[in-house]
Design a protein around this motif. Structure first.
Motif, PDB file in Angstrom:
ATOM      1  N   ARG A  83      47.642  50.772  48.003  1.00 47.59           N
ATOM      2  CA  ARG A  83      46.867  51.975  48.334  1.00 47.59           C
ATOM      3  C   ARG A  83      46.095  52.479  47.102  1.00 47.59           C
ATOM      4  O   ARG A  83      44.904  52.792  47.187  1.00 47.59           O
ATOM      5  N   GLY A 111      46.665  47.318  59.589  1.00 44.08           N
ATOM      6  CA  GLY A 111      47.262  48.661  59.583  1.00 44.08           C
ATOM      7  C   GLY A 111      47.198  49.309  58.208  1.00 44.08           C
ATOM      8  O   GLY A 111      46.994  50.520  58.083  1.00 44.08           O
ATOM      9  N   PHE A 112      47.356  48.484  57.171  1.00 45.96           N
ATOM     10  CA  PHE A 112      47.259  48.970  55.787  1.00 45.96           C
ATOM     11  C   PHE A 112      45.872  49.565  55.548  1.00 45.96           C
ATOM     12  O   PHE A 112      45.726  50.700  55.076  1.00 45.96           O
ATOM     13  N   TYR A 113      44.821  48.809  55.908  1.00 48.95           N
ATOM     14  CA  TYR A 113      43.453  49.294  55.664  1.00 48.95           C
ATOM     15  C   TYR A 113      43.091  50.440  56.616  1.00 48.95           C
ATOM     16  O   TYR A 113      42.361  51.355  56.222  1.00 48.95           O
ATOM     17  N   GLU A 114      43.587  50.391  57.855  1.00 44.85           N
ATOM     18  CA  GLU A 114      43.310  51.508  58.782  1.00 44.85           C
ATOM     19  C   GLU A 114      43.877  52.806  58.223  1.00 44.85           C
ATOM     20  O   GLU A 114      43.272  53.867  58.356  1.00 44.85           O
ATOM     21  N   SER A 115      45.038  52.710  57.570  1.00 47.25           N
ATOM     22  CA  SER A 115      45.649  53.927  57.024  1.00 47.25           C
ATOM     23  C   SER A 115      44.802  54.499  55.881  1.00 47.25           C
ATOM     24  O   SER A 115      44.964  55.650  55.497  1.00 47.25           O
ATOM     25  N   LEU A 116      43.857  53.693  55.376  1.00 48.82           N
ATOM     26  CA  LEU A 116      42.954  54.145  54.311  1.00 48.82           C
ATOM     27  C   LEU A 116      41.581  54.507  54.865  1.00 48.82           C
ATOM     28  O   LEU A 116      40.658  54.783  54.101  1.00 48.82           O
ATOM     29  N   GLY A 117      41.419  54.464  56.190  1.00 44.67           N
ATOM     30  CA  GLY A 117      40.173  54.907  56.821  1.00 44.67           C
ATOM     31  C   GLY A 117      39.235  53.803  57.267  1.00 44.67           C
ATOM     32  O   GLY A 117      38.191  54.074  57.846  1.00 44.67           O
ATOM     33  N   GLU A 119      37.709  50.769  59.529  1.00 45.05           N
ATOM     34  CA  GLU A 119      37.707  50.422  60.957  1.00 45.05           C
ATOM     35  C   GLU A 119      37.320  48.965  61.114  1.00 45.05           C
ATOM     36  O   GLU A 119      36.350  48.500  60.491  1.00 45.05           O
TER      37      GLU A 119
END
Ligand code: COA
Length: 139
Positions: A83, A111-117, A119
């Motif tokens: 992160r 999911g890791f990248y989605e949690s950082l915004g 798409e």
């Protein structure tokens, strides 16, 4: 936890991290891992207890920054280094005038990248034999 822009002297450590993660752990071929773009990229390095344990690189093309080679050593995962590397990459892109960040995400890390915004967009594809999807984030 420290994340900073890599210096030339850090490059051997970064290549060792990428070798351990991509070539040894994930079975990526050496010629695919060393794609010849490292010299034109901005590299980031994460340190834990004084040791380099994570890296990412950025290639800027016009207003778009492509983030890649995101790797944290297995023993250092789940502590927020991934992160911190992405947040540092986004800061570096903003400060260089980029207006969007793109990356090709291994599907296990969506999911890791989605949690950082980020798409996801477009179909799943194989890169180095690993399923990926493209992702984008407006800066
Ligand atoms: N899928 C879904 N969520 C994930 C995830 C994954 N594979 N890996 C981490 N996360 C979540 C964490 O649970 C955490 O959520 P939280 O903040 O709500 O607790 C958040 O994402 C940040 O995790 P963090 O500890 O910063 O991630 P990390 O240091 O373990 O690094 C990777 C994540 C993907 C860089 C690391 O697992 C890695 O190097 N994997 C092997 C190489 C790789 O696949 N690189 C990505 C290529 S696209």
């Amino acid at each position: 936890m420290t994340v900073r822009v890599a210096l030339p002297a850090d490059m051997a450590d970064l290549r060792a991290i990428r070798r351990a993660v991509f070539i040894v752990e994930q079975g990526v071929r050496e010629d695919e891992e060393y794609d010849g773009l490292d010299d034109e990229a901005l590299h980031l390095v994460a340190f834990f207890a004084g040791r380099a344990i994570g890296t990412a690189r950025i290639l800027i093309d016009g207003g778009t920054g492509k983030i890649g080679r995101v790797a944290v050593l297995a023993e250092a995962r789940g502590k927020g280094f991934g992160r911190a590397l992405i947040l540092a990459a986004l800061d570096a892109l903003r400060s260089r005038g980029a207006t969007r960040a793109k990356l090709g995400a291994q599907t296990h890390a969506l999911g890791f990248y989605e949690s950082l915004g980020f798409e996801a967009f477009g179909p799943e594809y194989l890169d180095a034999g690993i399923p990926h999807r493209d992702m984008v984030l407006a800066l």
